[in-house]
Design a protein around this motif. Structure first.
Motif, PDB file in Angstrom:
ATOM      1  N   GLU A 137       9.228  -6.434  -6.594  1.00 15.22           N
ATOM      2  CA  GLU A 137       8.214  -7.034  -5.710  1.00 15.22           C
ATOM      3  C   GLU A 137       7.707  -6.009  -4.691  1.00 15.22           C
ATOM      4  OE1 GLU A 137       9.249 -11.790  -5.605  1.00 15.22           O
ATOM      5  OE2 GLU A 137      10.658 -10.420  -4.662  1.00 15.22           O
ATOM      6  N   LEU A 138       8.616  -5.141  -4.239  1.00 15.70           N
ATOM      7  CA  LEU A 138       8.186  -4.081  -3.309  1.00 15.70           C
ATOM      8  C   LEU A 138       7.199  -3.142  -4.004  1.00 15.70           C
ATOM      9  CD1 LEU A 138       8.268  -2.523  -0.632  1.00 15.70           C
ATOM     10  CD2 LEU A 138      10.295  -1.331  -1.458  1.00 15.70           C
ATOM     11  N   ASP A 139       7.501  -2.772  -5.244  1.00 20.42           N
ATOM     12  CA  ASP A 139       6.586  -1.898  -5.996  1.00 20.42           C
ATOM     13  C   ASP A 139       5.209  -2.549  -6.131  1.00 20.42           C
ATOM     14  OD1 ASP A 139       8.492   0.023  -6.251  1.00 20.42           O
ATOM     15  OD2 ASP A 139       9.116  -0.554  -8.273  1.00 20.42           O
ATOM     16  N   ASN A 140       5.217  -3.847  -6.393  1.00 17.10           N
ATOM     17  CA  ASN A 140       3.926  -4.561  -6.522  1.00 17.10           C
ATOM     18  C   ASN A 140       3.156  -4.556  -5.208  1.00 17.10           C
ATOM     19  OD1 ASN A 140       4.334  -5.159  -9.185  1.00 17.10           O
ATOM     20  ND2 ASN A 140       5.200  -7.195  -8.799  1.00 17.10           N
ATOM     21  N   LEU A 141       3.911  -4.739  -4.107  1.00 20.07           N
ATOM     22  CA  LEU A 141       3.297  -4.737  -2.780  1.00 20.07           C
ATOM     23  C   LEU A 141       2.654  -3.379  -2.490  1.00 20.07           C
ATOM     24  CD1 LEU A 141       3.341  -7.001  -0.662  1.00 20.07           C
ATOM     25  CD2 LEU A 141       5.347  -5.926   0.371  1.00 20.07           C
ATOM     26  N   ILE A 142       3.380  -2.326  -2.828  1.00 19.07           N
ATOM     27  CA  ILE A 142       2.852  -0.964  -2.610  1.00 19.07           C
ATOM     28  C   ILE A 142       1.570  -0.779  -3.429  1.00 19.07           C
ATOM     29  CG2 ILE A 142       3.311   1.510  -2.958  1.00 19.07           C
ATOM     30  CD1 ILE A 142       6.337   0.769  -2.527  1.00 19.07           C
ATOM     31  N   ASP A 143       1.613  -1.194  -4.711  1.00 22.61           N
ATOM     32  CA  ASP A 143       0.430  -1.060  -5.581  1.00 22.61           C
ATOM     33  C   ASP A 143      -0.741  -1.867  -5.029  1.00 22.61           C
ATOM     34  OD1 ASP A 143       1.769   0.559  -7.273  1.00 22.61           O
ATOM     35  OD2 ASP A 143       2.161  -0.965  -8.813  1.00 22.61           O
ATOM     36  N   ASP A 144      -0.453  -3.114  -4.616  1.00 21.47           N
ATOM     37  CA  ASP A 144      -1.520  -3.994  -4.115  1.00 21.47           C
ATOM     38  C   ASP A 144      -2.181  -3.411  -2.869  1.00 21.47           C
ATOM     39  OD1 ASP A 144      -0.940  -5.764  -6.096  1.00 21.47           O
ATOM     40  OD2 ASP A 144       0.086  -7.230  -4.819  1.00 21.47           O
ATOM     41  N   ASN A 145      -1.360  -2.966  -1.919  1.00 22.69           N
ATOM     42  CA  ASN A 145      -1.919  -2.433  -0.673  1.00 22.69           C
ATOM     43  C   ASN A 145      -2.706  -1.150  -0.928  1.00 22.69           C
ATOM     44  OD1 ASN A 145      -0.797  -4.531   0.693  1.00 22.69           O
ATOM     45  ND2 ASN A 145       0.785  -3.356   1.741  1.00 22.69           N
ATOM     46  N   THR A 146      -2.169  -0.296  -1.798  1.00 28.34           N
ATOM     47  CA  THR A 146      -2.853   0.965  -2.110  1.00 28.34           C
ATOM     48  C   THR A 146      -4.220   0.667  -2.729  1.00 28.34           C
ATOM     49  OG1 THR A 146      -0.710   1.981  -2.487  1.00 28.34           O
ATOM     50  CG2 THR A 146      -2.616   3.177  -3.340  1.00 28.34           C
ATOM     51  N   LYS A 147      -4.207  -0.247  -3.683  1.00 34.03           N
ATOM     52  CA  LYS A 147      -5.455  -0.613  -4.365  1.00 34.03           C
ATOM     53  C   LYS A 147      -6.458  -1.211  -3.368  1.00 34.03           C
ATOM     54  CE  LYS A 147      -6.537  -3.008  -8.539  1.00 34.03           C
ATOM     55  NZ  LYS A 147      -6.161  -4.181  -9.305  1.00 34.03           N
ATOM     56  N   PHE A 148      -5.955  -2.106  -2.527  1.00 28.29           N
ATOM     57  CA  PHE A 148      -6.832  -2.802  -1.566  1.00 28.29           C
ATOM     58  C   PHE A 148      -7.606  -1.797  -0.715  1.00 28.29           C
ATOM     59  CE2 PHE A 148      -7.957  -5.067   2.286  1.00 28.29           C
ATOM     60  CZ  PHE A 148      -8.339  -6.322   1.829  1.00 28.29           C
ATOM     61  N   TYR A 149      -6.894  -0.806  -0.182  1.00 24.09           N
ATOM     62  CA  TYR A 149      -7.549   0.150   0.731  1.00 24.09           C
ATOM     63  C   TYR A 149      -8.327   1.218  -0.039  1.00 24.09           C
ATOM     64  CZ  TYR A 149      -5.557  -1.957   4.869  1.00 24.09           C
ATOM     65  OH  TYR A 149      -5.279  -2.832   5.883  1.00 24.09           O
ATOM     66  N   GLU A 150      -7.731   1.735  -1.136  1.00 29.09           N
ATOM     67  CA  GLU A 150      -8.406   2.857  -1.802  1.00 29.09           C
ATOM     68  C   GLU A 150      -9.664   2.397  -2.531  1.00 29.09           C
ATOM     69  OE1 GLU A 150      -5.432   5.299  -3.780  1.00 29.09           O
ATOM     70  OE2 GLU A 150      -4.694   5.976  -1.815  1.00 29.09           O
ATOM     71  N   GLU A 151      -9.660   1.162  -3.032  1.00 23.91           N
ATOM     72  CA  GLU A 151     -10.882   0.635  -3.664  1.00 23.91           C
ATOM     73  C   GLU A 151     -12.016   0.495  -2.653  1.00 23.91           C
ATOM     74  OE1 GLU A 151      -9.353  -2.082  -7.417  1.00 23.91           O
ATOM     75  OE2 GLU A 151     -10.121  -3.085  -5.633  1.00 23.91           O
ATOM     76  N   ARG A 152     -11.672   0.146  -1.425  1.00 28.92           N
ATOM     77  CA  ARG A 152     -12.691  -0.085  -0.391  1.00 28.92           C
ATOM     78  C   ARG A 152     -13.143   1.212   0.270  1.00 28.92           C
ATOM     79  NH1 ARG A 152     -10.025  -4.440  -1.370  1.00 28.92           N
ATOM     80  NH2 ARG A 152     -10.948  -6.510  -1.095  1.00 28.92           N
ATOM     81  N   GLU A 179     -12.996   5.128   2.423  1.00 25.55           N
ATOM     82  CA  GLU A 179     -12.776   5.737   3.744  1.00 25.55           C
ATOM     83  C   GLU A 179     -13.360   4.920   4.895  1.00 25.55           C
ATOM     84  OE1 GLU A 179     -11.159   8.505   4.727  1.00 25.55           O
ATOM     85  OE2 GLU A 179     -10.460   8.897   2.686  1.00 25.55           O
ATOM     86  N   ALA A 180     -14.582   4.425   4.707  1.00 24.50           N
ATOM     87  CA  ALA A 180     -15.240   3.700   5.810  1.00 24.50           C
ATOM     88  C   ALA A 180     -14.432   2.456   6.158  1.00 24.50           C
ATOM     89  CB  ALA A 180     -16.670   3.330   5.425  1.00 24.50           C
ATOM     90  N   PHE A 181     -13.950   1.755   5.138  1.00 25.45           N
ATOM     91  CA  PHE A 181     -13.151   0.542   5.386  1.00 25.45           C
ATOM     92  C   PHE A 181     -11.824   0.897   6.065  1.00 25.45           C
ATOM     93  CE2 PHE A 181      -9.910  -2.534   4.286  1.00 25.45           C
ATOM     94  CZ  PHE A 181     -10.502  -3.719   4.681  1.00 25.45           C
ATOM     95  N   MET A 182     -11.222   1.997   5.634  1.00 26.60           N
ATOM     96  CA  MET A 182      -9.936   2.417   6.235  1.00 26.60           C
ATOM     97  C   MET A 182     -10.104   2.677   7.728  1.00 26.60           C
ATOM     98  SD  MET A 182      -8.445   5.055   3.425  1.00 26.60           S
ATOM     99  CE  MET A 182      -8.517   4.677   1.685  1.00 26.60           C
ATOM    100  N   LYS A 183     -11.221   3.315   8.077  1.00 22.34           N
ATOM    101  CA  LYS A 183     -11.487   3.612   9.494  1.00 22.34           C
ATOM    102  C   LYS A 183     -11.731   2.315  10.268  1.00 22.34           C
ATOM    103  CE  LYS A 183     -14.638   6.120  12.504  1.00 22.34           C
ATOM    104  NZ  LYS A 183     -15.642   7.152  12.647  1.00 22.34           N
TER     105      LYS A 183
END
Ligand SMILES: Cc1cc2nc3c(=O)[nH]c(=O)nc-3n(C[C@H](O)[C@H](O)[C@H](O)COP(=O)(O)O)c2cc1C
Length: 205
Positions: free
Chosen positions: A106-121, A123-127
């Motif tokens: 479940e931790l691995d899934n969480l890491i994948d989900d969060n990474t995908k959420f931010y990287e798909e959106r 640099e502008a979204f991250m800022k």
């Protein structure tokens, strides 16, 4: 302090009583309150630089265009926002694995989900999200400080590059806000600025 009174009493200090010392022991309980601020995916994007050293505070004053308030304040707080907070998912959630609340998988899934959420959106979204989350944290800081007898002033009047250089702020982090903190010189307090009536800033559907 009772909450509605606290909201009413928090003001942006125009000036501070000079010579009031603030220590890490004074700041610590405020930051313990701030820990409970909400953040997207509980990623806790906000980080704090606390300047209590008076010589260094004068350098901060230079980066803040010489504003007197920085001199008279007991300390200065910089609130940073980490654009790459999602990379801390493992660090933040490992404790839940250790406690048996979630599995390794479940931790691995969480890491994948969060990474995908931010990287798909991108640099502008991250800022934007770093600023959004750090701003919520900063507001809680100002209320928590007032509750513990300290006054603050949020400030954007400073040179970003000069301030970044002074504290070696990493390229991954935004300086979201500077806040002066101390005991307000009440004789310098101005009347509360006009506030729009609720109808003017609210739409119901
Ligand atoms: C993002 C932000 C930036 C601000 N920057 C400054 C500043 O550079 N200098 C200053 O004296 N006040 C600054 N203020 C304080 C505002 O002027 C103040 O919040 C507003 O006038 C309302 O007054 P009050 O906070 O006492 O209710 C800032 C406030 C915010 C939220």
């Amino acid at each position: 302090m009772e909450f509605t009174k606290l909201i009413d009493k928090r003001r942006s200090a125009n000036n501070f009583i000079e010579g009031i010392t603030m220590t890490e022991e004074d700041i610590r309980p405020i930051l313990e309150d701030v820990k409970l601020a909400p953040s997207a995916f509980n990623l806790q994007h906000a980080e704090y630089i606390v300047v209590l050293n008076q010589e260094l505070k004068e350098k901060v004053r230079e980066a803040a265009y010489g504003q007197y308030k920085v001199h008279s304040a007991s300390g200065v707080i910089l609130v940073l926002g980490d654009r790459e907070a999602y990379k801390q998912t493992a660090h933040i959630s490992q404790g839940m694995v250790d406690l048996g609340i979630i599995t390794d998988c479940e931790l691995d899934n969480l890491i994948d989900d969060n990474t995908k959420f931010y990287e798909e959106r991108g640099e502008a979204f991250m800022k934007e999200d770093a600023i959004r989350n750090a701003s919520l944290s900063a507001m809680l800081f100002m209320l928590a400080a007032k509750n513990r007898g300290w006054d603050t002033c949020p400030m954007i009047g400073f040179d970003q590059q000069q301030m970044r250089a002074l504290f070696n702020v990493p390229a991954t982090h935004e300086i979201v806000l500077m806040m002066t903190i101390g005991k307000e010189k009440e004789s310098s307090q101005s009347l509360r600025g006009y506030r729009k009536p609720v109808e003017e800033f609210t739409t119901y559907y």
